[in-house]
Design a protein around this motif. Structure first.
Motif, PDB file in Angstrom:
ATOM      1  N   ASP A 485     -10.260   3.806  -2.765  1.00  0.00           N
ATOM      2  CA  ASP A 485     -11.235   3.499  -1.718  1.00  0.00           C
ATOM      3  C   ASP A 485     -11.639   2.026  -1.760  1.00  0.00           C
ATOM      4  OD1 ASP A 485     -11.198   6.079  -0.814  1.00  0.00           O
ATOM      5  OD2 ASP A 485     -12.984   6.715  -1.904  1.00  0.00           O
ATOM      6  N   ILE A 486     -11.816   1.486  -2.964  1.00  0.00           N
ATOM      7  CA  ILE A 486     -12.183   0.071  -3.100  1.00  0.00           C
ATOM      8  C   ILE A 486     -11.049  -0.812  -2.589  1.00  0.00           C
ATOM      9  CG2 ILE A 486     -12.670  -1.770  -4.760  1.00  0.00           C
ATOM     10  CD1 ILE A 486     -14.127   0.272  -6.469  1.00  0.00           C
ATOM     11  N   LEU A 487      -9.813  -0.486  -2.988  1.00  0.00           N
ATOM     12  CA  LEU A 487      -8.651  -1.257  -2.536  1.00  0.00           C
ATOM     13  C   LEU A 487      -8.516  -1.176  -1.018  1.00  0.00           C
ATOM     14  CD1 LEU A 487      -6.042  -2.852  -3.020  1.00  0.00           C
ATOM     15  CD2 LEU A 487      -4.873  -0.667  -3.404  1.00  0.00           C
ATOM     16  N   LEU A 488      -8.699   0.009  -0.467  1.00  0.00           N
ATOM     17  CA  LEU A 488      -8.572   0.194   0.978  1.00  0.00           C
ATOM     18  C   LEU A 488      -9.588  -0.657   1.731  1.00  0.00           C
ATOM     19  CD1 LEU A 488      -7.289   1.690   3.368  1.00  0.00           C
ATOM     20  CD2 LEU A 488      -8.962   3.520   3.014  1.00  0.00           C
ATOM     21  N   GLU A 489     -10.840  -0.650   1.274  1.00  0.00           N
ATOM     22  CA  GLU A 489     -11.873  -1.447   1.949  1.00  0.00           C
ATOM     23  C   GLU A 489     -11.551  -2.934   1.868  1.00  0.00           C
ATOM     24  OE1 GLU A 489     -14.369  -0.422   3.904  1.00  0.00           O
ATOM     25  OE2 GLU A 489     -13.366   1.500   3.629  1.00  0.00           O
ATOM     26  N   ALA A 490     -11.048  -3.381   0.714  1.00  0.00           N
ATOM     27  CA  ALA A 490     -10.696  -4.793   0.566  1.00  0.00           C
ATOM     28  C   ALA A 490      -9.543  -5.165   1.497  1.00  0.00           C
ATOM     29  CB  ALA A 490     -10.327  -5.096  -0.883  1.00  0.00           C
ATOM     30  N   LEU A 491      -8.549  -4.287   1.618  1.00  0.00           N
ATOM     31  CA  LEU A 491      -7.408  -4.567   2.496  1.00  0.00           C
ATOM     32  C   LEU A 491      -7.817  -4.516   3.966  1.00  0.00           C
ATOM     33  CD1 LEU A 491      -4.554  -2.598   0.682  1.00  0.00           C
ATOM     34  CD2 LEU A 491      -4.850  -5.074   0.800  1.00  0.00           C
ATOM     35  N   LYS A 492      -8.773  -3.669   4.303  1.00  0.00           N
ATOM     36  CA  LYS A 492      -9.248  -3.617   5.687  1.00  0.00           C
ATOM     37  C   LYS A 492      -9.941  -4.927   6.073  1.00  0.00           C
ATOM     38  CE  LYS A 492      -9.952   1.336   6.543  1.00  0.00           C
ATOM     39  NZ  LYS A 492     -10.966   2.394   6.771  1.00  0.00           N
TER      40      LYS A 492
END
Length: 675
Positions: A485-492
């Motif tokens: 979830d943290i990685l996804l938010e950063a990539l978004k």
């Protein structure tokens, strides 16, 4: 009904309580998952249930003849047998049933003519019948077909059947172990991260297998979609306690969020109390008249039961260095082709990727997804065609074998501080925590890390450099749900271009904006590719709808005059009159004209789509702002103000609907574009 049950189980490692009065019951038909923070003891609990580890105290009850099969996360290695023989050994337990059956038959033959043994005859007949049913249910007599079915479902080819198991890599070794566990058809199945080494096709197959499985199972997984589809009960391990929730994983998250908000409130109140108490102790400790009071405060702190909150509530927001500015086109692929011997994986692939796009590459196992990413990243130079980066494009590449390149005697923190720009050094602890390097883990030497740990470190290392094109091959492997979830938010939030492959369906759906489907070549047709102008969920929906149609489009490869390669077209009645599809009789001039017409139409539709999506984004932002305004006390308590804000909100909703309809029309036209 077969079952295994635990009551008031306790286990400690040193001074740490791993399990505290844990109770759990699994029975035939159970569909459960086990969740909890990294290091909370999930794998330990599975080992106790499987009988691989003893608890300090508690009761364990297993119904007679209940069989339990357990798959650990990793560490299983096979060798010395062919794949077929190794997997077929899953039926070895049946031999004891056959021996019992034969002995029962012999006894029956001895007593069946003895009238004094009539009571025993009935018992032996019943036992003989039960044993026959048990053997039949295992699939022992159909084992050859079952072995082939399971191995194919998990991604093995027919050519693998006779290979020595020692030739397979670590990930495939775990697939072999999973195949054996499934073929055992136990009453209770325990799976610890079964999806770690499976591609999306194998995961889909496993979901169907679990759906048809009549026994009960408890699994641990970091694939949210997999959990949502496969379970109806969730057990959470939190601070050594186990709590049961009904519903799938998404349902659990919603309920748990409400509970955690209360925990956070009490945690914050306690932290304030601790700060105030410590301030009083510091103030009065050295004053003789207040020494007794200060000592009472110290004792109060020592007796206080500290409230702990999960890692997922400790807000960690990581961001990567800003993407450098580049031109409007990030990447152009021209007639890309690649073959391995006689196997064609890429053929005449043409593709333009605009800056800022998030392209997910999909397709069956062996379709060339990793190969394409290697070509784009420059890791593979043996291919046909051209790869052209746009102006100012700087690429970063994360591969599945990136861990092998990490070699350092430094500890993790030192290694990352050396790699990181100065501005990011103060944030390194949080970033390492998000990638599961927490507490004293940051002082481990890089050289002693496991393959999964090195893979996570290599991914984070890549993100420290300023880049505007990320090429990511399985970036979520070895990450838990919280870290994903943290990685996804950063990539978004990342403003650059992303091209990625993943086997995590939720991650693919949430991040992607376009989907490239690759199809491997066959003896009669070259490899093909098709671009879908939507995220992975949209792609799946389109594929499902096409498959449901009676006269679904058939892919054909047609020779184009003047070229040695073949162009993929689609024979669809709605497209038959399109000029560039009448390619059987195309000459060079006609081909160039039709291609020019096709590209012009595609560019026009893409410009219109970009404009509409930008307008939709702005409208959504305005709508969100109005919704926040409407929730303010001074607005909703004032009828006149609330009415005005509500009217504005309704207008924006109407505009969003209109723009969405425009986008649907453009999208329908664009779906006729093929690579």
């Amino acid at each position: 009904m077969s079952f295994v049950q635990f009551s008031r189980v306790n286990l400690s490692f040193g001074h740490r309580d791993i399990l505290k009065d844990v109770s759990l019951r699994l029975a035939s038909g159970s569909r459960c998952c086990l969740t909890g923070a990294n290091g909370s003891g999930k794998s330990t609990l599975l080992k106790i249930i499987a009988g691989k580890l003893n608890s300090d105290s508690g009761e364990r009850a297993v119904q007679k003849n209940t069989r339990i099969s357990y798959l650990p996360q990793s560490g299983i290695v096979h060798h010395g047998m062919s794949l077929r023989d190794e997997v077929e050994s899953a039926f070895s337990f049946v031999h004891s049933l056959i021996e019992k059956l034969e002995k029962t038959g012999e006894l029956l033959a001895q007593v069946k003519n003895d009238e004094s043994q009539s009571g025993n005859v009935k018992v032996l007949i019943d036992e003989h019948h039960i044993l026959q049913e048990q053997i039949e249910q295992t699939g022992f007599y159909r084992r050859e077909g079952l072995v082939s079915s399971v191995l194919c479902g998990l991604g093995f080819s027919l050519n693998d059947i006779n290979r020595d198991t020692g030739e397979f890599s670590g990930g495939w070794q775990m697939r072999i172990a999973l195949a054996k566990v499934l073929l055992e058809k136990p009453d209770i199945l325990l799976l610890d991260e079964p999806t770690n080494y499976l591609d999306i096709e194998a995961r889909t197959w496993l979901l169907q297998w679990l759906k048809d499985f009549t026994g009960g199972y408890l699994l641990v997984s970091h694939d949210r979609y997999f959990l949502d589809v496969s379970v109806n009960e969730v057990y959470e391990l939190y601070n050594g306690n186990l709590k049961r929730y009904t519903g799938n994983y998404t349902s659990f998250e919603k309920i748990r969020q409400i509970e955690l908000e209360s925990i956070v409130k009490r945690y914050n109140e306690q932290q304030e109390e601790i700060i105030k108490t410590e301030a009083l102790i510091k103030r009065f400790r050295y004053k003789a008249s207040k020494a007794a009071f200060a000592q009472d405060l110290v004792k109060r702190l020592e007796k206080m039961e500290i409230i702990e909150i999960p890692e997922s509530l400790k807000k960690i927001n990581i961001s990567f260095p800003p993407a450098p500015h580049c031109g409007n086109v990030a990447l152009t692929l021209e007639s890309i082709g690649k073959s391995y011997g006689q196997r064609n994986v890429l053929s005449s692939l043409d593709l333009n990727i605009d800056a800022g796009e998030r392209l997910v590459v999909a397709g069956p196992n062996g379709a060339g997804k990793t190969t394409l990413l290697r070509i784009i990243a420059g890791a593979d130079n043996q291919f046909e065609g051209n790869v052209k980066y746009g102006s100012g494009v700087c690429a970063g590449y994360f591969s599945q074998d990136a861990a092998e390149a990490l070699d350092s005697s430094q500890n993790i923190l030192e290694f990352m501080e050396e790699e990181a720009p100065t501005a990011l050094i103060p944030k390194l602890r949080d970033m390492l925590g998000a990638f599961l390097f927490r507490g004293d883990d940051v002082y481990k030497n890089v050289n002693v890390l496991s393959g999964g740990e090195k893979s996570r470190l290599a991914l984070l290392k890549m993100f420290l450099k300023p880049m505007n094109l990320l090429v990511l091959d399985e970036p979520t492997n070895h990450l838990d749900l919280y870290s994903k979830d943290i990685l996804l938010e950063a990539l978004k939030k990342y403003t650059g271009t992303i091209i990625f492959v993943s086997h995590d369906r939720s991650f693919m759906e949430d991040l992607s904006t376009k989907t490239l489907e690759l199809m491997p070549g066959t003896d009669t047709a070259p490899a093909a590719a098709k671009l879908f102008y939507g995220n992975y969920a949209y792609y799946l929906d389109r594929i499902n709808r096409e498959n449901e149609e009676d006269n679904k489009p058939q892919r054909t490869a047609t020779k184009v005059a003047g070229r040695n390669t073949e162009v993929l077209i689609e024979s669809d009645s709605s497209l038959r009159d399109t000029p560039w599809l009448n390619s059987n009789e195309l000459n060079n001039e006609q081909r160039r004209a039709s291609e020019k017409q096709k590209q012009a139409l595609k560019r026009r539709l893409e410009r219109q789509e970009t404009q509409i999506l930008g307008e939709l984004e702005d409208l959504e932002k305005e709508k969100a702002a109005l919704e926040i305004e409407l929730s303010l006390p001074d607005v909703y308590s004032n009828a006149e103000k609330a009415k005005k804000v509500k009217q504005k909100l309704d207008d924006y909703i109407k505009k969003i609907d209109e723009k969405s309809a425009e986008w649907s029309i453009i999208d329908e036209q664009k779906n006729k574009s093929y690579i």
